[in-house]
Design an enzyme around this catalytic site. Sequence first.
Site, PDB file in Angstrom:
ATOM      1  N   GLU A 291     -19.171  12.893  -1.606  1.00 53.30           N
ATOM      2  CA  GLU A 291     -19.310  11.499  -1.167  1.00 53.30           C
ATOM      3  C   GLU A 291     -20.707  10.954  -1.395  1.00 53.30           C
ATOM      4  O   GLU A 291     -21.390  10.589  -0.431  1.00 53.30           O
ATOM      5  CB  GLU A 291     -19.015  11.406   0.333  1.00 53.30           C
ATOM      6  CG  GLU A 291     -17.631  11.831   0.714  1.00 53.30           C
ATOM      7  CD  GLU A 291     -17.454  11.927   2.219  1.00 53.30           C
ATOM      8  OE1 GLU A 291     -16.326  11.750   2.667  1.00 53.30           O
ATOM      9  OE2 GLU A 291     -18.432  12.194   2.943  1.00 53.30           O
ATOM     10  N   GLY A 293     -23.542   8.331  -1.910  1.00 59.59           N
ATOM     11  CA  GLY A 293     -23.703   6.896  -1.692  1.00 59.59           C
ATOM     12  C   GLY A 293     -24.996   6.452  -2.350  1.00 59.59           C
ATOM     13  O   GLY A 293     -25.015   5.807  -3.407  1.00 59.59           O
ATOM     14  N   ARG A 294     -26.099   6.891  -1.748  1.00 61.72           N
ATOM     15  CA  ARG A 294     -27.437   6.509  -2.201  1.00 61.72           C
ATOM     16  C   ARG A 294     -27.629   6.747  -3.696  1.00 61.72           C
ATOM     17  O   ARG A 294     -28.108   5.876  -4.420  1.00 61.72           O
ATOM     18  CB  ARG A 294     -28.455   7.332  -1.420  1.00 61.72           C
ATOM     19  CG  ARG A 294     -29.898   6.913  -1.628  1.00 61.72           C
ATOM     20  CD  ARG A 294     -30.860   7.939  -1.032  1.00 61.72           C
ATOM     21  NE  ARG A 294     -30.546   8.332   0.309  1.00 61.72           N
ATOM     22  CZ  ARG A 294     -31.036   7.773   1.422  1.00 61.72           C
ATOM     23  NH1 ARG A 294     -31.880   6.776   1.331  1.00 61.72           N
ATOM     24  NH2 ARG A 294     -30.694   8.211   2.623  1.00 61.72           N
ATOM     25  N   CYS A 362     -41.307 -11.460  12.901  1.00 60.16           N
ATOM     26  CA  CYS A 362     -42.289 -11.356  13.990  1.00 60.16           C
ATOM     27  C   CYS A 362     -42.335  -9.938  14.541  1.00 60.16           C
ATOM     28  O   CYS A 362     -41.968  -9.700  15.703  1.00 60.16           O
ATOM     29  CB  CYS A 362     -41.931 -12.342  15.083  1.00 60.16           C
ATOM     30  SG  CYS A 362     -42.115 -14.011  14.501  1.00 60.16           S
ATOM     31  N   GLU A 363     -42.725  -8.997  13.730  1.00 64.70           N
ATOM     32  CA  GLU A 363     -42.851  -7.588  14.119  1.00 64.70           C
ATOM     33  C   GLU A 363     -43.987  -7.002  13.292  1.00 64.70           C
ATOM     34  O   GLU A 363     -43.975  -7.128  12.067  1.00 64.70           O
ATOM     35  CB  GLU A 363     -41.596  -6.781  13.729  1.00 64.70           C
ATOM     36  CG  GLU A 363     -40.324  -7.182  14.384  1.00 64.70           C
ATOM     37  CD  GLU A 363     -40.162  -6.632  15.794  1.00 64.70           C
ATOM     38  OE1 GLU A 363     -40.825  -5.634  16.129  1.00 64.70           O
ATOM     39  OE2 GLU A 363     -39.391  -7.224  16.542  1.00 64.70           O
ATOM     40  N   TYR A 391     -28.489   1.136   1.220  1.00 60.44           N
ATOM     41  CA  TYR A 391     -28.955   0.996   2.601  1.00 60.44           C
ATOM     42  C   TYR A 391     -29.991  -0.117   2.769  1.00 60.44           C
ATOM     43  O   TYR A 391     -30.872  -0.029   3.619  1.00 60.44           O
ATOM     44  CB  TYR A 391     -29.507   2.332   3.128  1.00 60.44           C
ATOM     45  CG  TYR A 391     -28.489   3.456   3.042  1.00 60.44           C
ATOM     46  CD1 TYR A 391     -27.313   3.407   3.778  1.00 60.44           C
ATOM     47  CD2 TYR A 391     -28.692   4.550   2.198  1.00 60.44           C
ATOM     48  CE1 TYR A 391     -26.366   4.416   3.680  1.00 60.44           C
ATOM     49  CE2 TYR A 391     -27.748   5.567   2.101  1.00 60.44           C
ATOM     50  CZ  TYR A 391     -26.595   5.497   2.847  1.00 60.44           C
ATOM     51  OH  TYR A 391     -25.657   6.495   2.752  1.00 60.44           O
TER      52      TYR A 391
HETATM   53  N1  LLP Z   1     -20.648  11.005   3.761  1.00 59.83           N
HETATM   54  C1  LLP Z   1     -20.916  10.846   5.066  1.00 59.83           C
HETATM   55  C2  LLP Z   1     -19.972  11.351   6.053  1.00 59.83           C
HETATM   56  C3  LLP Z   1     -22.094  10.233   5.471  1.00 59.83           C
HETATM   57  O1  LLP Z   1     -22.349  10.088   6.766  1.00 59.83           O
HETATM   58  C4  LLP Z   1     -22.999   9.736   4.494  1.00 59.83           C
HETATM   59  C5  LLP Z   1     -24.221   9.068   4.885  1.00 59.83           C
HETATM   60  C6  LLP Z   1     -22.659   9.895   3.145  1.00 59.83           C
HETATM   61  C7  LLP Z   1     -21.479  10.541   2.815  1.00 59.83           C
HETATM   62  C8  LLP Z   1     -23.524   9.395   2.033  1.00 59.83           C
HETATM   63  O2  LLP Z   1     -24.790   9.966   2.002  1.00 59.83           O
HETATM   64  P1  LLP Z   1     -25.799   9.622   0.808  1.00 59.83           P
HETATM   65  O3  LLP Z   1     -25.251  10.208  -0.477  1.00 59.83           O
HETATM   66  O4  LLP Z   1     -25.885   8.140   0.719  1.00 59.83           O
HETATM   67  O5  LLP Z   1     -27.072  10.224   1.237  1.00 59.83           O
HETATM   68  N2  LLP Z   1     -29.362   4.637   6.522  1.00 59.83           N
HETATM   69  C9  LLP Z   1     -29.956   5.878   6.076  1.00 59.83           C
HETATM   70  C10 LLP Z   1     -28.934   6.795   5.466  1.00 59.83           C
HETATM   71  C11 LLP Z   1     -27.815   7.136   6.418  1.00 59.83           C
HETATM   72  C12 LLP Z   1     -26.777   7.992   5.776  1.00 59.83           C
HETATM   73  C13 LLP Z   1     -25.593   8.068   6.642  1.00 59.83           C
HETATM   74  N3  LLP Z   1     -24.530   8.844   6.103  1.00 59.83           N
HETATM   75  C14 LLP Z   1     -31.084   5.552   5.077  1.00 59.83           C
HETATM   76  O6  LLP Z   1     -31.305   4.391   4.805  1.00 59.83           O
HETATM   77  O7  LLP Z   1     -31.742   6.460   4.591  1.00 59.83           O
END
Ligand code: LLP
Length: 432
Positions: A291, A293-294, A362-363, A391
């Site tokens: 999975e 994302g980033r 304002c932070e 994100y």
């Molecule tokens: N699968 C699950 C169950 C997750 O909780 C996440 C991310 C992913 C996949 C995807 O992870 P990635 O490949 O994107 O690292 N807001 C934070 C990141 C939070 C990630 C939450 N879960 C930031 O901006 O660094």
Amino acid sequence: MFVSENLSVNEKNHLVIGKNDTVELAREYGTPLYVLDEDLIRKNCRLYKDAMDKYYGGNGLILFANKAFCSKYTCRLVNEEDLGIDVVSGGELYTAIKADFPMDKVYFHGNNKTVDELKLAVSHGVGHIIVDNIYELESLNEIAKDAGIVQNIMFRIKPGVDAHTHSFIQTGQIDSKFGVALENGEAYEIIEAAGKMSNVKVDGVHCHIGSQIFDIAPFEKAAEVMVNFMGDIKDKLGIEIDKLNLGGGYGIMYTEKDDPVPYDEYIKKVSEVVKNTAQSRGIKIPMILMEPGRSIVAPAGITLYTVGGVKDIKGIRKYVSVDGGMGDNPRYIMYESEYSAVVANNAGASAVEKVTIAGKCCESGDILLKDALMPEIKVGDTLAVLATGAYNYSMASNYNRIPRPAVVAVSNGEAKVVVKRETYEDLIRNDV
Ligand code: LLP
């Protein structure tokens, strides 16, 4: 030269993303502006898919972690690339429904899904629900019974693996709000309970150890622990689990200090661990899911801003203020994340001084880059913050009632708005 491969400088000394001049994009669509390089997103999707084919005989599915960038546009895009998606809320699921995403390729996560969210998922035929806890399991079994279906489920397991990343984005250890632990027997008990229920089918197990991780070792360890657990479940409960979802978390390059491992290398190594462990435990080699994302969207995105005031506090710090900030990118204020930036209208210039790029909220913590080495920056310049594709838009807020920027996607020199800029009217739409 830049942290993302799709960036270059043209003859006007302007920053180019894909084949688009960023100064022209800023002029045409206004700032702040999120820009996504569609071609790079597609390339990243294919890189993962090809690696899954090459190293795991295609017995897998790549899911785009929608939370990194959830929109109808990105849902359609990853669907065209044959990926599935993971969603974590009714809102993300609704977006996928409205984008006509095939529901059998949707995996629904979350540590506290509401009854309404579960009903929405069941009524739309979501392929898999990743159950987090016993209450959810019981409630889902009832909802599926009322709907007259047997729902495929997976379980969110904490494999007890320590990933070296920011503590807020570590999730694999026992002290985490997500899922059930192996160490204390919870994971075993919940699967035993599910095995006795009539309207859920245990189809897989899932783990996700954290985000922005650079080592392969914790992923290999998690895979080994999980396959061993699948072996235990078969031995003790006679339940054969078909699918293993290994989550996301692969790190990307935000600044030159970051050194990500090639993603196909992760898949290669983890595939070997899964195959070898399955063989040694005498279980069928599972289908694997990943999975990311980033790593799919972050490098494909930049944010363009216009520079407003420049404040040189002699002997203290020089602040450069832009027309966005923590509203469109809250990652510094949340995690003290680091980014790279380029003066888009003078992109080839060398760094001459340290400045702090501040937002307009304002932070005092509303910072985009702290003490960054930059070329001279003047009022009216266009500033590009790089690798903002993940994100940022998805975590944006309207703090200080600042409208969220538009999102423009570029592909092969063409640009199109894929999310409209919010207006003041949008901000008061729900006020009564
Ligand atoms: N699968 C699950 C169950 C997750 O909780 C996440 C991310 C992913 C996949 C995807 O992870 P990635 O490949 O994107 O690292 N807001 C934070 C990141 C939070 C990630 C939450 N879960 C930031 O901006 O660094």
